[in-house]
Enzyme design. Structure first.
Site, PDB file in Angstrom:
ATOM      1  N   CYS A 113      41.506 -11.443  -5.798  1.00 35.35           N
ATOM      2  CA  CYS A 113      41.480 -10.063  -6.306  1.00 35.35           C
ATOM      3  C   CYS A 113      42.902  -9.506  -6.371  1.00 35.35           C
ATOM      4  O   CYS A 113      43.246  -8.768  -7.301  1.00 35.35           O
ATOM      5  CB  CYS A 113      40.592  -9.179  -5.439  1.00 35.35           C
ATOM      6  SG  CYS A 113      38.828  -9.488  -5.656  1.00 35.35           S
TER       7      CYS A 113
ATOM      8  N   ASP B 150      47.331 -23.463  -9.887  1.00 32.82           N
ATOM      9  CA  ASP B 150      47.010 -23.599  -8.463  1.00 32.82           C
ATOM     10  C   ASP B 150      48.306 -23.742  -7.663  1.00 32.82           C
ATOM     11  O   ASP B 150      49.237 -24.437  -8.070  1.00 32.82           O
ATOM     12  CB  ASP B 150      46.115 -24.833  -8.257  1.00 32.82           C
ATOM     13  CG  ASP B 150      45.463 -24.849  -6.891  1.00 32.82           C
ATOM     14  OD1 ASP B 150      44.234 -24.682  -6.812  1.00 32.82           O
ATOM     15  OD2 ASP B 150      46.191 -25.023  -5.875  1.00 32.82           O
TER      16      ASP B 150
ATOM     17  N   GLY C  30      34.361 -27.682   0.525  1.00 31.35           N
ATOM     18  CA  GLY C  30      35.811 -27.525   0.425  1.00 31.35           C
ATOM     19  C   GLY C  30      36.263 -26.189  -0.128  1.00 31.35           C
ATOM     20  O   GLY C  30      37.456 -25.998  -0.397  1.00 31.35           O
TER      21      GLY C  30
ATOM     22  N   HIS D  18      35.801 -19.643  -8.423  1.00 34.66           N
ATOM     23  CA  HIS D  18      36.860 -20.223  -9.263  1.00 34.66           C
ATOM     24  C   HIS D  18      36.465 -21.619  -9.697  1.00 34.66           C
ATOM     25  O   HIS D  18      35.757 -22.326  -8.997  1.00 34.66           O
ATOM     26  CB  HIS D  18      38.207 -20.252  -8.533  1.00 34.66           C
ATOM     27  CG  HIS D  18      38.160 -20.880  -7.180  1.00 34.66           C
ATOM     28  ND1 HIS D  18      37.676 -20.221  -6.073  1.00 34.66           N
ATOM     29  CD2 HIS D  18      38.512 -22.106  -6.745  1.00 34.66           C
ATOM     30  CE1 HIS D  18      37.750 -21.003  -5.009  1.00 34.66           C
ATOM     31  NE2 HIS D  18      38.243 -22.169  -5.398  1.00 34.66           N
TER      32      HIS D  18
ATOM     33  N   HIS E 274      38.269 -25.139 -10.881  1.00 37.50           N
ATOM     34  CA  HIS E 274      39.494 -25.927 -10.994  1.00 37.50           C
ATOM     35  C   HIS E 274      39.446 -26.685 -12.317  1.00 37.50           C
ATOM     36  O   HIS E 274      38.434 -27.318 -12.629  1.00 37.50           O
ATOM     37  CB  HIS E 274      39.579 -26.964  -9.875  1.00 37.50           C
ATOM     38  CG  HIS E 274      39.626 -26.409  -8.486  1.00 37.50           C
ATOM     39  ND1 HIS E 274      40.790 -26.314  -7.762  1.00 37.50           N
ATOM     40  CD2 HIS E 274      38.647 -25.929  -7.667  1.00 37.50           C
ATOM     41  CE1 HIS E 274      40.529 -25.815  -6.562  1.00 37.50           C
ATOM     42  NE2 HIS E 274      39.229 -25.569  -6.476  1.00 37.50           N
TER      43      HIS E 274
HETATM   44  P1  DGP Z   1      39.042 -24.139  -3.077  1.00 36.74           P
HETATM   45  O1  DGP Z   1      39.540 -24.984  -1.955  1.00 36.74           O
HETATM   46  O2  DGP Z   1      38.112 -24.875  -4.037  1.00 36.74           O
HETATM   47  O3  DGP Z   1      38.477 -22.814  -2.601  1.00 36.74           O
HETATM   48  O4  DGP Z   1      40.329 -23.826  -3.955  1.00 36.74           O
HETATM   49  C1  DGP Z   1      41.200 -22.776  -3.670  1.00 36.74           C
HETATM   50  C2  DGP Z   1      42.486 -23.079  -4.342  1.00 36.74           C
HETATM   51  O5  DGP Z   1      43.241 -21.882  -4.400  1.00 36.74           O
HETATM   52  C3  DGP Z   1      43.368 -24.106  -3.631  1.00 36.74           C
HETATM   53  O6  DGP Z   1      43.492 -25.270  -4.439  1.00 36.74           O
HETATM   54  C4  DGP Z   1      44.706 -23.422  -3.471  1.00 36.74           C
HETATM   55  C5  DGP Z   1      44.601 -22.206  -4.329  1.00 36.74           C
HETATM   56  N1  DGP Z   1      45.265 -21.022  -3.807  1.00 36.74           N
HETATM   57  C6  DGP Z   1      45.081 -20.444  -2.595  1.00 36.74           C
HETATM   58  N2  DGP Z   1      45.842 -19.348  -2.471  1.00 36.74           N
HETATM   59  C7  DGP Z   1      46.535 -19.226  -3.645  1.00 36.74           C
HETATM   60  C8  DGP Z   1      47.502 -18.290  -4.119  1.00 36.74           C
HETATM   61  O7  DGP Z   1      47.884 -17.335  -3.464  1.00 36.74           O
HETATM   62  N3  DGP Z   1      47.985 -18.509  -5.376  1.00 36.74           N
HETATM   63  C9  DGP Z   1      47.581 -19.565  -6.149  1.00 36.74           C
HETATM   64  N4  DGP Z   1      48.116 -19.687  -7.364  1.00 36.74           N
HETATM   65  N5  DGP Z   1      46.656 -20.464  -5.724  1.00 36.74           N
HETATM   66  C10 DGP Z   1      46.163 -20.299  -4.483  1.00 36.74           C
END
Ligand code: DGP
Length: 113
Positions: free
Chosen positions: A7, A30, A92, A99, A101
């Site tokens: 958010c 990511d 995971g 979201h 990926h």
């Molecule tokens: P999941 O593990 O499926 O919930 O994926 C969460 C993803 O979010 C993980 O691959 C890393 C990414 N992530 C976490 N915090 C941030 C952030 O502050 N910025 C960005 N760009 N990605 C983030």
């Protein structure tokens, strides 16, 4: 949600490398890429996961259209990419804002771990 990191990214309170944005959907790189192309597609509205999001009208149409349009626009190789959503900590999920990926740019093995 005030303490949700995604958010904050939607509100631009936290910087991110945004590749796509419309009224409903945001896509950004990511932070911890697992492939040469690793983007996250999120609804701008806060919803926790794949199951909760069913309450948000047409959200999957909007997200999946955004994914397909961006892949097409960027002319990324359509032979070899993956779209995945981790639902719940046991799968995971670490950020509890829905979201997807988008992973590509390398050989992807299956099944995932
Ligand atoms: P999941 O593990 O499926 O919930 O994926 C969460 C993803 O979010 C993980 O691959 C890393 C990414 N992530 C976490 N915090 C941030 C952030 O502050 N910025 C960005 N760009 N990605 C983030």
């Amino acid at each position: 949600m005030s303490d949700c990191i995604f958010c904050k990214i939607v509100k631009k309170d936290i910087p991110s490398e945004i590749l796509y944005e419309d009224e409903w959907v945001l896509a950004f790189k990511d932070l911890n890429p697992q492939a040469p192309t690793h983007l996250l597609f999120i609804p701008k509205i806060h919803t926790e996961n794949f199951i909760e999001a069913i309450e948000v009208p047409n959200i999957y149409d909007k997200i999946f259209n955004a994914i397909a349009n961006l892949v097409k626009e960027k002319k990324w190789d359509t032979n070899g990419f993956r779209v995945v959503s981790n639902c719940g900590a046991k799968a995971g999920q670490s950020v509890f804002h829905l979201h997807f990926h988008l992973l590509g740019g390398r050989e992807l093995t299956w099944p995932s771990g």
